[in-house]
Scaffold this active site. Structure first.
Site, short mmCIF file in Angstrom:
data_model
loop_
_atom_site.label_atom_id
_atom_site.label_comp_id
_atom_site.label_asym_id
_atom_site.label_seq_id
_atom_site.Cartn_x
_atom_site.Cartn_y
_atom_site.Cartn_z
N LYS A 135 0.86 -1.18 0.00
CA LYS A 135 0.00 0.00 0.00
C LYS A 135 0.90 1.23 0.00
O LYS A 135 1.77 1.37 0.86
CB LYS A 135 -0.88 0.01 1.25
CG LYS A 135 -1.97 -1.06 1.25
CD LYS A 135 -3.21 -0.57 0.57
CE LYS A 135 -4.35 -1.55 0.70
NZ LYS A 135 -5.52 -1.14 -0.09
N LYS A 237 -13.16 -6.44 -6.95
CA LYS A 237 -13.53 -6.73 -5.56
C LYS A 237 -15.02 -7.03 -5.55
O LYS A 237 -15.85 -6.12 -5.50
CB LYS A 237 -13.19 -5.55 -4.66
CG LYS A 237 -11.69 -5.32 -4.56
CD LYS A 237 -11.33 -4.11 -3.73
CE LYS A 237 -9.81 -4.06 -3.55
NZ LYS A 237 -9.33 -2.71 -3.26
#
Length: 324
Positions: A135, A237
């Site tokens: 991230k 997702k």
């Protein structure tokens, strides 16, 4: 005879889980259980706080209404429901109809967080294709660039997936790229959504030769999968996108254009996570999915993730909030 039950769960999370500056102390969700009188199947409905458009309360109302339609043998339009409901219910139907293969792809791309020195050792010991995820965008872009460059320099067979969550201005994205040695940039498999807008992200990719991937953009109204210079992948997702059928359609469109489609977690429990691993093995067999989230939990639900030692909560111990 058809029957249905809806359970509600609350699972404790590791203390370090932060979503858009909000600490996630427990994961709340629903489990839909469908039976046709012979077989029983389950799906998970778990809107992700800060990311899903619907709340858990809205999802619950939607799910009850959809379940009643199914029990009444009405024609279902799954994607007219909120995405988490469309996903969970479609997964339960797929299981009920024995259409989801049992084999799963449990080789998740590990999410790198914590001490970089420890991570270098862990990544060096990885067998097979070495892909990890970092991230970025949470700290200064120069720091992010130095960390990414260090990993790529120290581990010569490592590829990285990076995710900025639209966190950078054009200037900050440039600062990040300046710290990545040009010879390492091709080993960034993709950087998800570096900039605030898709247009800025495309310009960033063109200027830096760093491939990008669409994640939030996939969920924008009117999104279509198309060939764009620098775009290597779409990240799907399902909890945020919708029904399994919708996800499969996106996967097939991406593959037709020579792009990767990566099935990724929205921090679902082990129940849905194992189903996503099976969907990934079935529909994206050449791609490592983004499912390295089980360690964010302190407990599993119903179905255990392979080689995970966390205790497993049973459905029998959950509150039943609706049944016919």
């Amino acid at each position: 005879m058809k029957t249905a039950k809806i359970y509600q769960y609350q699972l404790p999370m590791d203390s370090g889980v932060i979503l858009r500056e909000q600490r996630l102390q427990q994961r709340d969700g629903l489990v839909i259980e469908l039976s046709d009188g012979i077989h029983t199947a389950r799906g998970e409905v778990a809107p992700l706080p800060e990311f899903s458009q619907e709340t858990l309360e809205q999802a619950r109302e939607d799910l009850i209404s959809l379940t009643q339609s199914w029990l009444n043998n009405e024609e279902l339009d799954l994607d007219s429901n909120c995405p988490s409901v469309a996903f969970g219910f479609s997964m339960a139907l797929l299981e009920l109809e024995k259409q989801l293969p049992q084999e799963g792809n449990y080789q998740a791309a590990p999410l790198c967080s914590g001490d970089p020195d420890d991570l270098v050792v862990k990544l060096n010991e990885m067998s097979g294709k070495k892909i990890a995820k970092i991230k970025v965008g949470l700290y200064e872009p120069i720091r992010d660039g130095m960390v990414v460059n260090m990993f790529l320099e120290l581990i010569s067979d490592l590829s990285l997936r990076l995710d900025a969550n639209r966190g950078w201005t054009t200037k900050k994205a440039e600062q990040f790229a300046n710290y990545i040695h040009p010879q390492f940039r091709s080993r960034i498999e993709f950087l998800e959504e570096p900039c605030t807008t898709p247009e800025e992200s495309l310009a960033f990719s063109k200027a830096t030769n760093i491939a990008i991937a669409w994640d939030e953009t996939v969920r924008d109204d009117g999104f279509t999968v198309e060939t764009q210079e620098g775009v290597a992948a779409i990240v799907i997702k399902p909890t945020l996108v919708g029904s399994v059928e919708k996800c499969i359609s996106l996967i097939e469109q991406a593959h037709q254009l020579g792009m990767q489609a990566v099935i990724s977690s929205s921090i679902e429990s082990s129940l849905a996570l194992t189903q996503l691993a099976r969907l990934a093995a079935w529909k994206t067999p050449e791609t490592i999915p983004g499912l390295d989230t089980i360690d964010l939990f302190k407990m599993q639900l119903d179905t255990s993730w392979p080689n995970c030692d966390l205790p497993v909560a049973q459905l029998a111990d959950l509150e039943v909030i609706w049944e016919n």
